[in-house]
Design an enzyme around this catalytic site. Structure first.
Site, PDB file in Angstrom:
ATOM      1  N   TRP A 106       0.880  -1.094   0.059  1.00  0.00           N
ATOM      2  CA  TRP A 106      -0.012   0.029  -0.033  1.00  0.00           C
ATOM      3  C   TRP A 106       0.778   1.273  -0.102  1.00  0.00           C
ATOM      4  CZ3 TRP A 106      -0.151   3.696   3.774  1.00  0.00           C
ATOM      5  CH2 TRP A 106       0.606   3.268   5.064  1.00  0.00           C
ATOM      6  N   GLU A 116      -4.106   7.296  -4.335  1.00  0.00           N
ATOM      7  CA  GLU A 116      -4.172   8.303  -3.876  1.00  0.00           C
ATOM      8  C   GLU A 116      -3.455   9.553  -4.317  1.00  0.00           C
ATOM      9  OE1 GLU A 116      -3.543   8.291   0.709  1.00  0.00           O
ATOM     10  OE2 GLU A 116      -3.654   5.979   0.450  1.00  0.00           O
ATOM     11  N   HIS A 199       7.813   7.682  14.647  1.00  0.00           N
ATOM     12  CA  HIS A 199       7.404   6.675  15.845  1.00  0.00           C
ATOM     13  C   HIS A 199       8.666   5.733  15.995  1.00  0.00           C
ATOM     14  CE1 HIS A 199       2.789   7.673  15.705  1.00  0.00           C
ATOM     15  NE2 HIS A 199       3.375   8.144  16.611  1.00  0.00           N
ATOM     16  N   SER A 203       4.551   1.655  13.143  1.00  0.00           N
ATOM     17  CA  SER A 203       3.279   1.017  12.770  1.00  0.00           C
ATOM     18  C   SER A 203       3.781   0.088  11.513  1.00  0.00           C
ATOM     19  CB  SER A 203       2.033   1.655  12.611  1.00  0.00           C
ATOM     20  OG  SER A 203       2.089   2.830  11.803  1.00  0.00           O
ATOM     21  N   HIS A 206       8.803   1.289   6.810  1.00  0.00           N
ATOM     22  CA  HIS A 206       9.125   2.220   6.057  1.00  0.00           C
ATOM     23  C   HIS A 206       9.223   3.591   6.318  1.00  0.00           C
ATOM     24  CE1 HIS A 206       9.310   3.498   1.412  1.00  0.00           C
ATOM     25  NE2 HIS A 206       9.010   4.669   1.983  1.00  0.00           N
ATOM     26  N   PHE A 207      10.488   4.299   6.412  1.00  0.00           N
ATOM     27  CA  PHE A 207      10.622   5.342   7.210  1.00  0.00           C
ATOM     28  C   PHE A 207       9.381   6.522   6.875  1.00  0.00           C
ATOM     29  CE2 PHE A 207      12.786   9.481   7.913  1.00  0.00           C
ATOM     30  CZ  PHE A 207      13.033   9.376   9.600  1.00  0.00           C
ATOM     31  N   HIS A 208       8.908   7.133   7.711  1.00  0.00           N
ATOM     32  CA  HIS A 208       7.942   8.222   7.416  1.00  0.00           C
ATOM     33  C   HIS A 208       7.898   9.111   8.413  1.00  0.00           C
ATOM     34  CE1 HIS A 208       6.046   4.814   9.615  1.00  0.00           C
ATOM     35  NE2 HIS A 208       5.166   5.752   9.856  1.00  0.00           N
ATOM     36  N   HIS A 210       5.715  11.850  10.723  1.00  0.00           N
ATOM     37  CA  HIS A 210       4.450  12.522  11.242  1.00  0.00           C
ATOM     38  C   HIS A 210       4.342  13.992  11.183  1.00  0.00           C
ATOM     39  CE1 HIS A 210       2.740   8.445  11.896  1.00  0.00           C
ATOM     40  NE2 HIS A 210       3.992   8.080  12.319  1.00  0.00           N
TER      41      HIS A 210
END
Length: 274
Positions: A106, A116, A199, A203, A206-208, A210
């Protein structure tokens, strides 16, 4: 959906200022005060008189829901854990590597423009240093005080903040700069009203990053121990040695972990042998 596990998360949407004023100025049908400790009061109220274009509730659906999803969203006891670099190598890294590639499909669908695409606010296509900025599913895109965005990096080499090195400093600084510029241009919100954090444990691996409005008050993901400010990560990388693993790779991280989390049994077994 009938024969597959599904998670449906329901929450009330944030009221607009006009709706809130209408409620205060006679829009309540009933009011039940359940805390009276002057000057502080709390009450439950009901109203069917207010009619706005804002939806009453927001739904987030996960389908099909894996066993990992179900464990994550199930009510469970939390325990504080201290994850050393050795525990990361012996327990966490094998846990991450055990996930099939489809687990992140996804994410890759977003990065590849298959899903998206209409929601993308910023897109740098560079495969090593590029990233996308888009609204997070937790935000209904109506209230600026509840603003919540996600930054997805394009590189697949960074699973979590433990993989960050000094070589990623330009990427992280660019994320901060472009996020501030994008949010100001798109929503009129200045950078000093935003929290940018990562975080750990995340969760998904894959590095993200917020991005949340400073006035957002109902987000459990900003809990101490789980959320690490992007500026702090940059500062730690800046003072990391040039010729050895970064400070982030060498740190012991303390955070709360649910007893149903896939890592907990491994941590428990490790503790019994040390």
């Amino acid at each position: 959906m009938r024969n597959e596990d599904t998670i449906i998360h329901i929450q009330r949407t944030t009221l607009t200022n006009d709706t809130a004023l209408s409620l205060i100025n006679g829009g309540m049908e009933s009011l039940n005060v359940f805390l009276d400790n002057r000057p502080y009061f709390s009450a439950h109220g009901t109203s069917s008189q207010i009619r706005t274009s804002t939806p009453d509730i927001q739904l987030k659906i996960i389908w099909p829901a894996t066993s990992t999803h179900i464990r994550k969203y199930s009510k469970q006891e939390l325990k504080m854990v201290n994850e050393t670099p050795e525990m990361y190598e012996k327990i966490v890294l094998p846990y991450i590597d055990s996930f099939p590639p489809e687990r992140l499909e996804w994410v890759y669908n977003i990065l590849n423009g298959k899903k998206e695409a209409e929601r993308i606010l910023y897109n740098d296509p560079d495969e090593e240093n590029g990233f996308m900025i888009l609204p997070d599913l937790k935000w209904d895109q109506t209230s600026m005080s509840a603003l919540y965005l996600t930054v997805l990096v394009r590189t697949r080499k960074i699973k979590s903040l433990r993989d960050l090195t000094k070589s990623h400093l330009s990427l992280l600084r660019d994320i901060k700069l472009k996020t501030f510029e994008t949010v100001l241009k798109q929503f009129g919100v200045e950078g000093n009203k935003l929290r940018l954090f990562v975080h750990y444990q995340p969760s998904y691996y894959h590095f993200h990053v917020h991005v949340v409005h400073l006035h957002h008050e109902t987000l459990g993901g900003m809990t101490v121990g789980q959320a690490h400010m992007l500026d702090d990560l940059i500062a730690l990388l800046e003072i990391s040695p040039d010729d050895s693993p970064s400070i982030l790779a060498q740190m012991t991280f303390t955070y709360a972990l649910g007893v149903e989390h896939g890592l907990y049994a491994g941590f428990l077994a490790y503790a019994s042998t040390t």
